[in-house]
Motif scaffolding. Structure first.
Motif, PDB file in Angstrom:
ATOM      1  N   GLU A   1      -4.439   1.308  -6.359  1.00 10.28           N
ATOM      2  CA  GLU A   1      -3.151   0.729  -6.731  1.00 10.28           C
ATOM      3  C   GLU A   1      -3.069   0.551  -8.250  1.00 10.28           C
ATOM      4  O   GLU A   1      -2.003   0.731  -8.847  1.00 10.28           O
ATOM      5  CB  GLU A   1      -2.961  -0.612  -6.008  1.00 10.28           C
TER       6      GLU A   1
ATOM      7  N   GLU B   1      -2.256   3.794  -9.773  1.00  6.74           N
ATOM      8  CA  GLU B   1      -0.836   4.050  -9.567  1.00  6.74           C
ATOM      9  C   GLU B   1      -0.003   3.341 -10.640  1.00  6.74           C
ATOM     10  O   GLU B   1       0.857   3.948 -11.279  1.00  6.74           O
ATOM     11  CB  GLU B   1      -0.438   3.584  -8.158  1.00  6.74           C
TER      12      GLU B   1
ATOM     13  N   ASP C   1      -0.033   8.427  -4.842  1.00 10.35           N
ATOM     14  CA  ASP C   1       0.934   7.361  -4.598  1.00 10.35           C
ATOM     15  C   ASP C   1       1.954   7.264  -5.724  1.00 10.35           C
ATOM     16  O   ASP C   1       3.106   6.901  -5.500  1.00 10.35           O
ATOM     17  CB  ASP C   1       0.213   6.015  -4.441  1.00 10.35           C
TER      18      ASP C   1
ATOM     19  N   GLU D   1       6.553   6.606  -6.420  1.00  8.08           N
ATOM     20  CA  GLU D   1       7.275   5.780  -7.387  1.00  8.08           C
ATOM     21  C   GLU D   1       8.147   6.651  -8.290  1.00  8.08           C
ATOM     22  O   GLU D   1       9.262   6.278  -8.657  1.00  8.08           O
ATOM     23  CB  GLU D   1       6.293   4.965  -8.228  1.00  8.08           C
TER      24      GLU D   1
END
Ligand code: MN
Ligand code: MN
Lengths: 227, 274, 227, 274, 227, 227, 227, 227
Positions: free
Chosen positions: B112, B115, B177, B181
């Motif tokens: 994350e 990302e 990921d 976005e």
């Protein structure tokens, strides 16, 4: 172009990783073959005739372990030592089998629990991670549990072979092992599951001892059982 | 326990601490508990890293709707500094350990973070952050109080330097990921009347898509699942560009000039045909 | 001992089988790598700038296919030809991918549907099983369906690149393909599932044509579109 | 953002804090973040509760192999006091909240606590702890320093009393897991030459099994999965008793008397037939 | 016997729980029926002829909401108020639908965003949990997002009906809403997914405005659009 | 032996059941083939050239339906009529497809919604269960919803073919259908899911009408569109 | 309006169907409750003390079955008898449970296999479909298989309770049942899967008989076991 | 039209394939029925009374195998022999069952391990693939493992029937088999999983031998057991 370059760069990592794994897999396969051979040697102790051959079988197994050490030495050259856990899954299974075999040999020789140090020495590896390719404590414990299960079989077959003494000694040994394991806080992992199996081994051996004792077979042998 | 008490006592005797087996197992207990505790601490830090990274991503999405983009980028940077602080704690826990032993505990958080960091980087530089760039910012300096500080410049004399290395797999999974976005950003841009960004994004996303195609099934296992989402995202972005293009084809002659002037700089020369 | 001998003999069979599979896997891995490279080359047709490079990209892909042929020739040497279906699962997936790529190249070059014969020729394999390593009809069809999905993407990106002509031609092509597939009596297998996806491609392309036609963009290109 | 700048500026203007919509959403942001943070804190406490409860269960299994059972029970009680302290933190977080809003965050921990507490209770009292008994020990007194203390006796005058109510579902799910531990205890008992406990346990497990059969599919959804494990555990315990019984049939006459005397007290009179 | 008693006691809880749920389900079904009726009334605004009837349709909807309030009052009597979240899933969906309908009515009447307070008032419930049966903030937001999607449809149909003014006003409104939502930190939950949909609504409306503006239809109406 | 006799007797039941199912499966397969053929005939209406051929295509489809009736008559002979629901799953899918095709033909012919009675007549079956092999209301509705999706495609392709009139008529028709469905209280079953898809069809058609109207293409056709 | 009318009419059908299902569900719920109560009564036979109470427990169960009959009579009134298979899934599970319970009672009473006729009578239903609400042969067999598994548990617990006679009788019974099932040609359906479990029951009981016989416990009871 | 023609041609291929599979399925069904019948004949050896009937039961089974041979001969005519592996999955399961039955008969007759040649002969098929429809080595091994599990059951039931001799002979046989399997390098496939089950059979039989020996039952029979 930047993105393309980045992906080529990453692809480099991935390819290298796959090559390492391929190399490891090959050595592990040989180790599995070795483990099966040692097992075949040791299996004979379950045969009625096999009981007196224990020393020679153990010696034979010890010899085979020297080839194991060579293979493990080979394995160590396949990857950077600090990345042990990156590839752990590849050899975890076979290392547990080998630990079991080492522990079984030691038990047959001296009726004592092999220490982690001894296993490490037999396999030509380290005990602590910092020193190099080592034996994880969970793997050591798993190997010991496989042996416990083999010992419950041995207790049964000892009786068949007319040796009423051995089951009692096995019983004491396994009980001590059980007490040891009770000290551990295991997660819901494969080791926990294996440890649950130990209870059944203990139970089985207890039943053998019971069978001997109600027939008065245990008592007499117990007196002669101090070795 | 009433029956065969002598046997039971035998056993009890054998479980006295004096037994070498019991002594050994007490050591094992220690070792296992220590490892388990560390694992648990890492999971908790990782959850914090995940949450703060996610919030940074939300913050960054505000960039397309406010005038003061730079302010938001700086705020995001500050937030990520906090995240890096947390990653420093992970590094601290891993000091002297084999990173891969505890990898499963913190990989969600690290992905994350990748990302979020790569999203910020894209918005600022319109390029893909490299693994080195990611790792370069994960160098920490332990102060004497045991605190951890994200390294800014050169570490002070004698300070302990600690690094955290994002694995190529975690980097890849984070970038996978990121594409989700970017797709969201693209759709928002169209909605905000920004017609340059979608074309830029479609170009960039296509590059990443081609990159993943190139890596194919040699990458980590989890990639294959994300690849499907990536393809969908690319499809959405391509559709958005298509719509812009189709609508753009209707621009009346008298409006063509100023629309054209704003787009020609960034787009392919062939585009001008209409 | 008899049983032992028999099992040693059997081990021979099993080892041979595993070796064959190992060999096949390696070649297949290379083929997958090749397929990915060809795909990377062809992906560029989706870029706005890529449209005029189609001929050169197709030429590039054709070149790479010659390596594919070499690899497949290699693959053929790894197992007896009559045992095609024994190992089919190993190369099934990559063969479908390669069929797709061949079909895509042919479409880009001539806007026509590649025949099974053409694919076989591009890959250096046979059409009928009896003649040797061949392309199963289901695998051919699967490859064609993958291409259909790629074409719906191409229709969209063509418009983005300012080519209003191509989507109409793709639409006609896909409609013909759809009619063809409707003649088939497919079982409830993976192919059927893939075919169900075709109707989404058809719909998508119809909507592209609609968008062009309502803006009068289709008309003008239609006149110029007779090739 | 180059095109249609005036429109963009309109938007920017509208996103000034002065806009009532934006003002309202700032409130929502606050509310959502607060809730999310609380949820996250509860998950972390729940993980701690789970780990400590599991360790207590492991500790309790030692009871069948050591002479000083009471010592272990007290140690387990002390450990569970620590767990209750943690549950007190959960109660603190839930003060004034609807417990069910955050239930999913802490249910794993609570179930594990029920498992541990009921295991301890069974070993001490050979009976099933009731939901009231569980809940009676989850009464906490907040001290002025904001600390939480597990209520021992009556709360001091003016102190704030806080309670935590385990739901019937969590209680059931905890008890379902308890049966697995009871099965383990049964097998261990046989291994330790204790032939009374297995028969007691089979009786008790059968009661719990019948209880779950009675509840059937009216219980919580997760039960059905655990029911299968429960049946297996019961089977293992019944098999163990069967084995004890079958081999007991072989006891030579001269040994019968003392074996008999030790068992007849606890077992059904019909048992004496042999 | 103790264990049996305990299970009977628990069974009591479970039965009571099931009864409560059954009661709730029935009222919720009626509420869903009501929601569908209100929707049918409001749907007519999408018809070319429906635009001028907006005030009367809104009035009609307002009337129907009074029945909704009665039903919700009924619902409140079915369970203890502090256990709202225990049964939340039962009415969550319909509450979001009703919030959407309330928000849509308010928008049609005043072109402003309904507040949580207003929705609560229209539905006869509370805003804060402490005061009683309330409207969760997530449910309020979900209802608002459903409305956004309905507004993008309305923008399209306004043009069909010849009202070139409304789409621009909708555009401003939706943009403000979008800015609001950007302030939120959503989890990967259904609300997040719905919010992702808002981007498409914004995009759709933007396209309508674009279509109007390049045809010079927006300008003229914009001047007349200040109401 | 009694138990053996009983099981032999039971085997009779089981065999009979399996035979019936086998027979049904075969007829259903033929029906699926027929459905695909009718679909191929009707698909041509999506082609630019296909619009004027609608009457002849419908006639052709009507002819094929007479074979369908023969097959269904055959199907009826395969099992006792009261056991319709026992074997329902076997023909459910194809019956929905056939209903869709019947509904599509009727729409193309008269632009009206086929009634259940009409479908029953076209397929040669009953409307009410009591009278014999019938069309379940859920299956009828499912077939109608499949048609709705086909109509949204038709609206798109009508524009491509230059018929700006038809989309408006389709829009009205679909709106009416949507209102109809809103009267229904559907459970959470496959039908409900299919119905949820209807709103996408509605939206798509509204957007087509929007495209026509913003370009002034709708108006002119509207004047000519009063049928 | 015609479409509206038609849909209102259809809503009638759907509501009726939903009402029927709701009614059925309620009765089935009561039946499940009854089945659980009967099970609780019969479970006590596994208790050491429960063996002599078998007759009274069976009598108790028989009483409860009269309530079951009342409930099933109630169930029959909820839907037209010819639509048995339409709603079959609703009661299938509970009917299998009740068959198991009936079979268990009959076994405990007479150590014989309940016939389908007897089950039908105990439940107050028919054997042949034509006569009314009946017991499907698959459901009968499923119930019998559930009992087989309960009997293997009973064999174990009989020994624990000191009854060495019963396991032998159970063993013969289960063997006969197994032979019976081997006559059936089962499809790959849930029943087949359940039947696969039977072989574990057979093996388990054989091991119990073995344990008794090796200890000379079977012999003595065998002499007294001729009933 | 070219595409249409091609697809019609392809449909030919697909139909032929489906016909072949349908034909194979039917013969395989008959084979499964035969296998169940042979099993029923052989099952009687587990009955106390069945031990002396072994020769007659084996003779009966041998007779039934002649029908099996006829069916397999039929099966061979259904597809081109070189496409064995294309349809392998269809008969794999039943071939393993038949191998098990053949191995069991041979064991009962001569207490020796059936060779692959013998199985092939009993089933009327080939050993080597090149010669025609053959018995795959994996399928042979799977059949042998099924027999091992049946033998552990037989050991248990022998004791029940008062034959204390047979378990010891079975134990030796199974041990030999286990040693044989340990020579094999199995992959992680279904065969490996089945082999893992062998160790339970070994253990079970060892426990039977233990039970006999601790009670002095093994000794007496051992003297008479030298064959
Ligand atoms: Mn994300
Ligand atoms: Mn547990």
């Amino acid at each position: 172009m930047s993105v393309t370059e980045m992906f080529s760069y990453i692809q480099g990592f991935l390819s290298a990783d796959q090559d390492v794994r391929e190399d490891i897999r090959k050595v592990v396969q040989t180790l599995e073959q070795m483990a099966r051979e040692i097992l075949t040697v040791l299996q004979s102790v379950h045969q009625p005739s096999g009981f007196k051959e224990i020393p020679s079988k153990c010696a034979k197994a010890r010899e085979l372990f020297s080839t194991v050490r060579t293979q493990i030495a080979e394995l160590k050259t396949k990857f950077p030592v600090e990345q042990y856990y990156r590839f752990h899954e590849h050899w975890r299974f076979v290392l547990q089998r080998l630990t079991f075999l080492a522990a079984f040999v030691v038990y047959l020789e001296s009726e004592s629990l092999v220490t982690r140090e001894e296993v490490a020495q037999i396999l030509g590896i380290e005990v602590v991670r910092e020193k190099g390719f080592h034996l994880d404590v969970e793997d050591y414990l798993a190997g010991v549990l496989i042996m416990a299960s083999e010992l419950s079989r041995l207790a049964v077959n000892s009786v068949t072979a007319g040796d009423y003494n051995r089951p009692l000694r096995i019983s004491n040994f396994i009980n001590e092992l059980d007490s040891g394991f009770r000290l551990l806080n295991l997660k819901n992992d494969p080791l926990r599951k294996r440890y649950d199996g130990l209870k059944y081994d203990v139970k089985k051996i207890e039943e053998v001892v019971y069978d001997l004792s109600i027939r008065g077979l245990a008592k007499e042998s117990e007196s002669g059982g101090d070795k | 326990m009433k029956k065969r008490e002598d046997a039971a006592q035998d056993r009890e005797a054998s479980s006295l601490p004096s037994s070498p087996v019991i002594a050994a197992f007490k050591v094992f207990q220690q070792e296992l508990d220590t490892k388990h505790d560390k694992y648990e601490r890492l999971i908790k830090i990782s959850r914090d890293v995940t949450i703060e990274s996610k919030r940074t991503i939300f913050l960054l999405h505000r960039v397309t709707s406010v005038p003061n983009a730079e302010e938001i980028l700086n705020e995001a940077d500050a937030k990520l500094d906090g995240v890096r602080q947390k990653i420093g704690q992970i590094a601290e826990e891993l000091r002297g350990e084999d990173l891969h032993q505890f990898h499963r505990a913190f990989t969600p958080g690290i992905q994350e973070y990748v990302e979020a960091a790569s999203f910020l980087h894209y918005i600022r530089h319109r390029s893909l952050i490299s693994l080195e760039e990611i790792n370069a910012r994960l160098v920490f300096i332990g102060t004497e109080k045991g605190d951890i500080r994200v390294s800014a410049d050169a570490p002070p004399e004698g300070a302990q330097v600690l690094t955290f290395q994002v694995t190529p797999s975690d980097y890849l999974l984070g970038v996978a990921d990121l594409t989700g976005e970017l797709m969201r950003m693209c759709i928002s841009s169209v909605g905000n009347g920004d017609i340059d960004t979608p074309f830029q994004l479609s170009q960039f996303l296509r590059q990443i898509h081609d990159g993943f195609s190139y890596i194919g099934n040699t990458g980590p296992y989890e990639i294959s699942k994300k690849l499907h989402t990536l393809r969908q995202s690319l499809g959405k972005v391509e559709d958005a560009c298509y719509t812009l293009r189709v609508r753009g084809s209707e621009i009346p002659k008298h409006m063509l000039a100023d629309v054209f002037s704003s787009r020609t700089t960034l787009m392919d020369p062939e585009e001008g045909v209409v």
